[in-house]
Motif scaffolding. Structure first.
Motif, short mmCIF file in Angstrom:
data_model
loop_
_atom_site.label_atom_id
_atom_site.label_comp_id
_atom_site.label_asym_id
_atom_site.label_seq_id
_atom_site.Cartn_x
_atom_site.Cartn_y
_atom_site.Cartn_z
N LEU A 113 0.81 -1.21 0.00
CA LEU A 113 0.00 0.00 0.00
C LEU A 113 0.85 1.27 0.00
CD1 LEU A 113 -2.73 -1.06 2.59
CD2 LEU A 113 -2.94 -0.98 0.11
N ARG A 114 2.15 1.12 0.15
CA ARG A 114 3.04 2.28 0.18
C ARG A 114 4.33 1.95 -0.55
NH1 ARG A 114 2.24 7.61 0.30
NH2 ARG A 114 4.23 8.65 0.68
N GLN A 115 4.33 2.17 -1.85
CA GLN A 115 5.43 1.73 -2.71
C GLN A 115 6.74 2.46 -2.41
OE1 GLN A 115 5.28 -0.89 -4.86
NE2 GLN A 115 3.22 -1.20 -4.04
N ASP A 116 6.68 3.64 -1.80
CA ASP A 116 7.90 4.38 -1.48
C ASP A 116 8.55 3.94 -0.18
OD1 ASP A 116 7.73 5.92 -3.77
OD2 ASP A 116 6.54 7.49 -2.80
N ALA A 117 7.93 2.98 0.49
CA ALA A 117 8.50 2.49 1.76
C ALA A 117 9.82 1.78 1.52
CB ALA A 117 7.52 1.55 2.44
N ILE A 118 10.75 2.02 2.44
CA ILE A 118 12.07 1.41 2.32
C ILE A 118 12.43 0.61 3.56
CG2 ILE A 118 13.52 3.24 3.31
CD1 ILE A 118 15.15 3.04 0.67
N ILE A 119 11.63 0.80 4.64
CA ILE A 119 11.87 0.09 5.89
C ILE A 119 10.53 -0.16 6.57
CG2 ILE A 119 12.19 2.19 7.26
CD1 ILE A 119 14.46 0.68 8.76
N CYS A 120 10.40 -1.26 7.27
CA CYS A 120 9.15 -1.65 7.92
C CYS A 120 9.47 -2.24 9.29
CB CYS A 120 8.42 -2.67 7.06
SG CYS A 120 6.82 -3.21 7.72
N SER A 121 8.68 -1.86 10.29
CA SER A 121 8.89 -2.36 11.64
C SER A 121 7.57 -2.76 12.27
CB SER A 121 9.58 -1.30 12.51
OG SER A 121 9.92 -1.81 13.79
N ALA A 151 10.83 12.73 5.20
CA ALA A 151 11.18 14.02 5.79
C ALA A 151 10.91 14.11 7.28
CB ALA A 151 10.44 15.15 5.06
N ASP A 152 10.06 13.23 7.81
CA ASP A 152 9.69 13.27 9.22
C ASP A 152 10.41 12.21 10.07
OD1 ASP A 152 7.91 15.30 8.65
OD2 ASP A 152 6.21 13.96 8.42
N ILE A 153 11.10 11.29 9.43
CA ILE A 153 11.62 10.13 10.16
C ILE A 153 12.67 10.50 11.20
CG2 ILE A 153 12.94 7.99 9.95
CD1 ILE A 153 11.56 7.53 7.26
N HIS A 154 13.69 11.24 10.82
CA HIS A 154 14.79 11.51 11.76
C HIS A 154 14.35 12.43 12.90
CE1 HIS A 154 17.00 10.10 8.13
NE2 HIS A 154 17.60 9.39 9.06
N TYR A 155 13.42 13.32 12.61
CA TYR A 155 12.84 14.13 13.68
C TYR A 155 12.16 13.22 14.71
CZ TYR A 155 9.69 17.51 15.93
OH TYR A 155 9.00 18.28 16.84
N GLY A 156 11.40 12.25 14.21
CA GLY A 156 10.74 11.30 15.11
C GLY A 156 11.72 10.44 15.86
N ILE A 197 19.31 4.41 10.65
CA ILE A 197 19.50 5.85 10.46
C ILE A 197 19.90 6.15 9.03
CG2 ILE A 197 20.96 7.82 11.07
CD1 ILE A 197 21.19 6.57 13.90
N ARG A 198 20.81 5.35 8.47
CA ARG A 198 21.29 5.59 7.11
C ARG A 198 20.28 5.16 6.05
NH1 ARG A 198 25.25 2.20 6.57
NH2 ARG A 198 25.44 1.41 8.70
N ILE A 199 19.62 4.04 6.27
CA ILE A 199 18.64 3.55 5.31
C ILE A 199 17.49 4.54 5.15
CG2 ILE A 199 16.83 1.80 4.98
CD1 ILE A 199 18.85 -0.26 6.07
N THR A 200 17.05 5.14 6.26
CA THR A 200 15.88 6.03 6.22
C THR A 200 16.17 7.39 5.60
OG1 THR A 200 16.34 6.58 8.55
CG2 THR A 200 14.63 4.94 8.11
N GLN A 201 17.36 7.59 5.09
CA GLN A 201 17.63 8.78 4.28
C GLN A 201 17.08 8.61 2.86
OE1 GLN A 201 21.69 10.64 4.71
NE2 GLN A 201 22.08 8.75 5.85
N HIS A 202 16.64 7.39 2.51
CA HIS A 202 16.33 7.08 1.12
C HIS A 202 14.87 6.70 0.85
CE1 HIS A 202 20.62 7.19 0.21
NE2 HIS A 202 20.80 6.52 1.32
N GLY A 203 13.99 6.81 1.85
CA GLY A 203 12.59 6.47 1.60
C GLY A 203 11.74 6.54 2.85
N ASP A 204 10.47 6.18 2.70
CA ASP A 204 9.50 6.26 3.79
C ASP A 204 9.56 5.03 4.69
OD1 ASP A 204 8.74 8.54 2.43
OD2 ASP A 204 6.98 7.63 1.51
N ALA A 205 8.89 5.13 5.82
CA ALA A 205 8.85 4.03 6.79
C ALA A 205 7.41 3.59 7.02
CB ALA A 205 9.47 4.46 8.11
#
Length: 322
Positions: A113-121, A151-156, A197-205
């Protein structure tokens, strides 16, 4: 979308068997990689035999066994396992942890449902050596599954509102893992967090508010062998890396880095005292524990872990409602 599960192991055959079974019992097919960091027990014989048995039974290779020629450490074993994998997504798994049968199926549904996702938890239950549940990692936002834009991941992460967690909770795109250089073998702990930290520079979570993984809390875990001082120093290093990556739209809302360092010193000093490690407590105690900002961050962190943060900006992107 194809998943590869990478299990890292070293001299824990009995626990490894449980981890392997949890992968073979997934409700959707997947590739299994066992990355052995040069075990001296019967791990090699067992996994090779099982691999042959599965190949004959299913008429296709499903379990890949890789063994380091010398013991290189956990991070190196993870990197070697991912290199062997052929899946688009990598699900991480340590040998003393295990997965719920529907773990991969639920992740696949959410990622689709979210093709731009790069990481999942996902949520993990923390269990003792007998499998008795002790606690669970917290629900962090609304819905059964939701996404967080890059854009919101590292702030979170900086505010500890986005806890990706330990390897048993996390899956990521193989391509992103390789592009970011894999796990840092020089780190003694937080090598997984450093990678997130490094992976989440490249896509959504994507986060799944479902308990799909089980982490064993026991005296033989690698984490138990790391001193609290080392954990503090590495935690500060991780926060420094995250602080530098916070998106410009959030930078006016974040505290100075020194306040965050003071908070971490306060946190680990309290951990030492709570665990009655008096010598460690005396080594860690620092004027930083008197910082009002450090106490404010600590109390805020405690509060936010105990309430449902439905109104948080970074958690408004609901993917699947309850």
């Amino acid at each position: 979308m194809k998943f590869s599960v990478v299990i890292t192991t070293y001299n824990r055959l009995k626990l490894l068997q449980r981890a392997i079974d949890s992968v073979l019992n997934q409700t959707i097919p997947c590739e299994l990689i066992v990355s052995d960091d040069c075990s001296s027990d019967d791990t090699q014989a067992y996994v090779k035999s099982l691999s042959t048995e599965l190949c004959v039974r299913e008429n296709a290779p499903r379990l890949v066994y890789y063994r380091n020629e010398v013991n290189q450490g956990h991070a190196a074993a993870v990197n070697a396992g991912v290199l062997q994998a052929r899946g688009d997504w990598i699900k991480f798994l340590d040998d003393d942890d295990y997965l719920a049968p529907n773990c991969l199926e639920e992740m696949v549904k959410a990622i689709a449902l979210r093709q731009d996702a790069i990481i999942c938890s996902c949520i993990a239950a923390q269990v003792d050596s007998n499998g008795v549940e002790l606690s669970r990692t917290p629900i962090v936002g609304p819905g059964l599954a939701y996404y967080i834009p890059q854009a919101d991941i590292h702030y979170g992460m900086l505010l500890e509102l986005v806890p990706f967690g330990t390897p048993v909770q996390v899956a990521c795109k193989r391509e992103a893992f390789l592009q970011t250089g894999g796990w840092d073998i020089t780190l003694t702990n937080c090598d997984d967090i450093d990678s997130w930290i490094r992976i989440t520079q490249h896509g959504d979570a994507i986060f799944l508010n479902q308990c799909l993984a089980y982490r064993t809390i026991w005296s033989g875990s690698y984490d138990q062998k790391i001193s609290l001082k080392t954990k503090l120093d590495t935690n500060i290093l991780m926060k420094e890396k995250i602080h530098a990556l916070v998106n410009e739209k959030h930078r006016s809302n974040i505290l100075p880095l020194q306040d965050i360092r003071n908070y971490l010193k306060l946190h680990w000093t309290i951990v030492a005292l709570k665990n009655r490690k008096i010598k460690c407590f005396l080594k860690l105690v620092d004027p930083a524990v008197l910082s009002l900002n450090a106490w404010w961050i600590l109390l805020t962190a405690i509060f936010t872990r105990r309430v449902n943060r439905d109104n948080s900006q970074i958690h408004k992107y609901v993917l699947i409602k309850s």
